[in-house]
Every structure is written in structure tokens, then in C-alpha cells.
Design a protein around this motif. Structure first.
Motif, mmCIF file in Angstrom:
data_model
loop_
_atom_site.group_PDB
_atom_site.id
_atom_site.type_symbol
_atom_site.label_atom_id
_atom_site.label_comp_id
_atom_site.label_asym_id
_atom_site.label_seq_id
_atom_site.Cartn_x
_atom_site.Cartn_y
_atom_site.Cartn_z
ATOM 1 N N VAL A 1 38.993 -37.763 -33.616
ATOM 2 C CA VAL A 1 39.227 -37.492 -32.193
ATOM 3 C C VAL A 1 39.346 -38.791 -31.401
ATOM 4 C CG1 VAL A 1 38.157 -36.531 -30.108
ATOM 5 C CG2 VAL A 1 38.210 -35.197 -32.216
ATOM 6 N N PHE A 2 38.649 -39.847 -31.832
ATOM 7 C CA PHE A 2 38.694 -41.116 -31.096
ATOM 8 C C PHE A 2 40.073 -41.778 -31.152
ATOM 9 C CE2 PHE A 2 34.129 -40.689 -32.075
ATOM 10 C CZ PHE A 2 33.617 -40.792 -30.786
ATOM 11 N N ALA A 3 40.941 -41.303 -32.034
ATOM 12 C CA ALA A 3 42.301 -41.850 -32.119
ATOM 13 C C ALA A 3 43.308 -41.041 -31.316
ATOM 14 C CB ALA A 3 42.748 -41.896 -33.585
ATOM 15 N N LEU A 4 42.870 -39.931 -30.719
ATOM 16 C CA LEU A 4 43.800 -39.018 -30.060
ATOM 17 C C LEU A 4 43.947 -39.321 -28.571
ATOM 18 C CD1 LEU A 4 42.678 -35.655 -31.714
ATOM 19 C CD2 LEU A 4 44.530 -37.175 -32.426
ATOM 20 N N GLY A 5 45.150 -39.128 -28.078
ATOM 21 C CA GLY A 5 45.391 -39.244 -26.643
ATOM 22 C C GLY A 5 45.318 -40.652 -26.114
ATOM 23 N N ILE B 1 38.237 -47.072 -40.402
ATOM 24 C CA ILE B 1 37.758 -47.617 -39.129
ATOM 25 C C ILE B 1 38.851 -48.448 -38.456
ATOM 26 C CG2 ILE B 1 36.109 -49.199 -38.059
ATOM 27 C CD1 ILE B 1 34.916 -46.516 -38.876
ATOM 28 N N THR B 2 39.580 -49.248 -39.233
ATOM 29 C CA THR B 2 40.646 -50.078 -38.677
ATOM 30 C C THR B 2 41.750 -49.235 -38.059
ATOM 31 O OG1 THR B 2 40.204 -51.842 -40.285
ATOM 32 C CG2 THR B 2 42.355 -51.852 -39.206
ATOM 33 N N ASN B 3 42.144 -48.182 -38.752
ATOM 34 C CA ASN B 3 43.230 -47.327 -38.264
ATOM 35 C C ASN B 3 42.849 -46.580 -36.988
ATOM 36 O OD1 ASN B 3 44.980 -48.054 -40.308
ATOM 37 N ND2 ASN B 3 44.452 -46.338 -41.630
ATOM 38 N N ILE B 4 41.624 -46.091 -36.932
ATOM 39 C CA ILE B 4 41.191 -45.372 -35.729
ATOM 40 C C ILE B 4 40.939 -46.340 -34.586
ATOM 41 C CG2 ILE B 4 39.374 -43.911 -34.745
ATOM 42 C CD1 ILE B 4 39.142 -42.537 -37.430
ATOM 43 N N ALA B 5 40.341 -47.500 -34.903
ATOM 44 C CA ALA B 5 40.035 -48.492 -33.867
ATOM 45 C C ALA B 5 41.301 -49.000 -33.186
ATOM 46 C CB ALA B 5 39.264 -49.665 -34.472
ATOM 47 N N ALA B 6 42.401 -49.083 -33.930
ATOM 48 C CA ALA B 6 43.657 -49.551 -33.338
ATOM 49 C C ALA B 6 44.089 -48.662 -32.185
ATOM 50 C CB ALA B 6 44.747 -49.596 -34.408
ATOM 51 N N ARG B 7 43.721 -47.383 -32.232
ATOM 52 C CA ARG B 7 44.065 -46.439 -31.168
ATOM 53 C C ARG B 7 42.942 -46.285 -30.144
ATOM 54 N NH1 ARG B 7 46.514 -45.754 -35.710
ATOM 55 N NH2 ARG B 7 48.627 -44.914 -35.822
ATOM 56 N N PHE B 8 41.706 -46.354 -30.604
ATOM 57 C CA PHE B 8 40.558 -46.215 -29.713
ATOM 58 C C PHE B 8 40.443 -47.420 -28.774
ATOM 59 C CE2 PHE B 8 35.664 -46.041 -29.468
ATOM 60 C CZ PHE B 8 35.681 -45.142 -28.415
ATOM 61 N N LYS B 9 40.973 -48.572 -29.205
ATOM 62 C CA LYS B 9 40.850 -49.787 -28.400
ATOM 63 C C LYS B 9 41.500 -49.642 -27.029
ATOM 64 C CE LYS B 9 42.276 -54.618 -28.140
ATOM 65 N NZ LYS B 9 43.128 -55.677 -28.710
ATOM 66 N N LEU B 10 42.605 -48.892 -26.938
ATOM 67 C CA LEU B 10 43.304 -48.771 -25.661
ATOM 68 C C LEU B 10 42.444 -48.118 -24.584
ATOM 69 C CD1 LEU B 10 45.809 -49.169 -23.944
ATOM 70 C CD2 LEU B 10 46.713 -47.030 -24.860
ATOM 71 N N PRO B 11 41.867 -46.925 -24.824
ATOM 72 C CA PRO B 11 41.004 -46.353 -23.787
ATOM 73 C C PRO B 11 39.756 -47.185 -23.536
ATOM 74 C CG PRO B 11 40.945 -45.002 -25.773
ATOM 75 C CD PRO B 11 42.074 -45.977 -25.939
#
Length: 267
Positions: free
Chosen positions: A138-142, A190-200
Motif C-alpha cells: 500500500v505504501f507504493a500506491l497513489g 524495500i527498494t522498489n516500494i521506497a522508490a514510490r513511498f519517497k514522493l509522499p
């Protein structure tokens, strides 16, 4: 073919997952576009945020694979999670990067607890590694900006990108647990999700760093932050519930149809 209430639930999920409003809501609080605030962050700060984001997600993964498993029947209110997140934002917003390193793992864990509640409400077994990793997903969504290509950041596109790393991590955790956090399967996830979570996270930090925002503003931003991921979780686990009921292919086809219809209506 579809129950009317299921079709309505899917339509709501499509609208939520394909139209994340985090940046707009934060802009309404701080009074300036998040695109501008993000661009103004120094490279050193952006790199530090990336490191903190990775640590926060690893902390959340530990929670997902340990304490969530032993609390399958506990269903705290999302209102409690929102209150705790608002409080942490009010406290942490005034102290910059040092506070973010402490506050983000805490608020990420709170969000994870709330996501797990939502998953259970949609019929998920939170004790299963697959469900635990779906909560982390979920942390990678939106997480998208105006410059993103929607084809690369849409809901199913994100799931497709993450599918392999989630599968590998799930197999590793099922066999060995999380004893070796530096294992390649865990690092990739973790790297793949963090790449998207970093923006919010960067948007949250940029907003909370504005001197005039104050404790009340910092709390309001954290409330927006957790509400955003609660919305993403409701959409995500609604889709997963319907996939279990009707099959992945049928739901994907209907999801895409609704998405195209919504996009055509905006033109």
C-alpha cells in the motif's frame, strides 16, 4: 455477472486508486504547490529522506511479519490511528530531518496497523505472509506527481512492477522469517516500494518544514498523510477481495473498462 454492490465497490476503488489527491490536499494546507516545494529540497535532504524512507519501511516490514501475526483478532479504530498520526505530526514537524528520522518509522507503523484493519475488513487473513506484504505494498500506491506518466504509475502497473519482488520476499519470509534483513529478496522489495513511498514522504517533509506551518499545520499534514494511505488501502483490498470472488482476469478487465470510461468523461 457482477453483483450491483460489487460493481459499485469496484467503481469506487478505481476512482480512489487512479485519482490520489495527496498533493492537492497538502497544497490546500500550506498554500503553495507541492511540485514547487519538492523541487526546492536540496539534494542532500532528498538523499537523507530516501534513507529514512527505507528504514521506515523496513521497520514496518518487521511489524508486518511479527506483531500483526499475533494480533489477528484485534481491530483498533482507524480514528485512533488518525489521532496518533496527527499528534506525531504536530510534534515532529517543527524539528526537521532529525525529527523525521524518529517520526516517520512511528507514523509508518501506525499507518500499517490501520491498513491491516482495512485488510481484515475485506476478508484478508492477516497472518498470511502474502497479506502482510500486500499491506506493505500500500505504501507504493497513489504516489505520483504531475510529471509522471500515468501508464507507469497506475494501480495495476504498480502492482505488476512490484509482483516479482513481493513474490520473492514472500517465499523468503515464509521459509526463513526476517532474520536476515540484508537478504537480496528483502532489499529488492524495500527498494522498489521506497522508490514510490519517497514522493509522499518528501511532500510531507517539505510541507512540515515551512516555518509558518506550526504544530497545528504539522498535525493536519500527518492527518492528510494517513488518510491518503487509508484510502489507498480500502481501494487495494477491495480489488483483492473482488479478485478472489470473480477471478483476477475478469476484475482487471472491468477495472480497465471503468478507468477508460472515467478518463473519457473528463475530456
Amino acid at each position: 455477472m457482477f453483483d450491483p454492490e460489487d460493481l459499485e465497490a469496484l467503481a469506487d476503488a478505481v476512482h480512489t486508486l487512479e485519482n490520489p489527491g495527496l498533493a492537492i490536499q497538502i497544497t490546500n494546507v500550506v498554500g503553495q504547490p507541492m511540485e514547487y516545494a519538492l523541487k526546492s529540497l536540496p539534494d542532500e535532504i532528498s538523499q537523507r529522506i530516501a534513507s529514512i524512507t527505507n528504514a521506515a519501511l523496513l521497520s514496518a516490514l518487521r511489524v508486518a511479519t511479527s506483531t500483526l501475526r499475533s494480533n489477528g483478532d484485534v481491530r483498533p479504530s482507524n480514528r485512533i490511528h488518525k489521532a496518533l498520526s496527527t499528534l506525531s505530526g504536530a510534534i515532529g514537524g517543527a524539528f526537521g530531518i532529525p525529527a523525521l528520522a524518529i517520526e516517520l518509522p512511528f507514523s509508518t507503523t501506525i499507518i500499517l496497523r490501520s491498513v491491516a484493519d482495512i485488510a481484515r475488513a475485506q476478508g484478508e487473513n492477516i497472518r498470511l505472509p502474502e497479506t502482510q506484504l500486500a499491506c506493505i505494498e500500500v505504501f507504493a500506491l497513489g504516489s505520483r506527481s504531475k510529471s509522471d506518466d500515468a501508464a507507469d504509475t497506475g494501480y495495476y502497473a504498480t502492482r505488476t512492477v512490484l509482483a516479482r519482488s513481493i513474490s520473492e520476499a514472500g517465499k523468503y519470509i515464509a521459509e526463513r522469517g526476517l532474520a536476515e534483513e540484508g537478504a537480496p529478496a528483502i532489499v529488492r522489495l524495500i527498494t522498489n516500494i521506497a522508490a514510490r513511498f519517497k514522493l509522499p514522504v518528501s511532500a510531507k517533509f517539505a510541507a512540515q518544514s515551512i516555518p509558518a506551518i506550526g504544530a497545528a499545520g504539522g498535525g493536519a499534514i500527518n492527518l492528510i498523510f494517513i488518510s491518503h494511505f487509508q484510502d489507498m488501502a480500502r481501494g487495494h483490498f477491495t480489488v483483492r477481495r473482488l479478485e478472489r470472488k470473480y477471478g483476477d482476469g475478469l476484475i482487471r478487465t472491468e477495472y480497465d473498462r471503468i478507468k477508460r470510461s472515467n478518463e473519457a468523461a473528463k475530456r
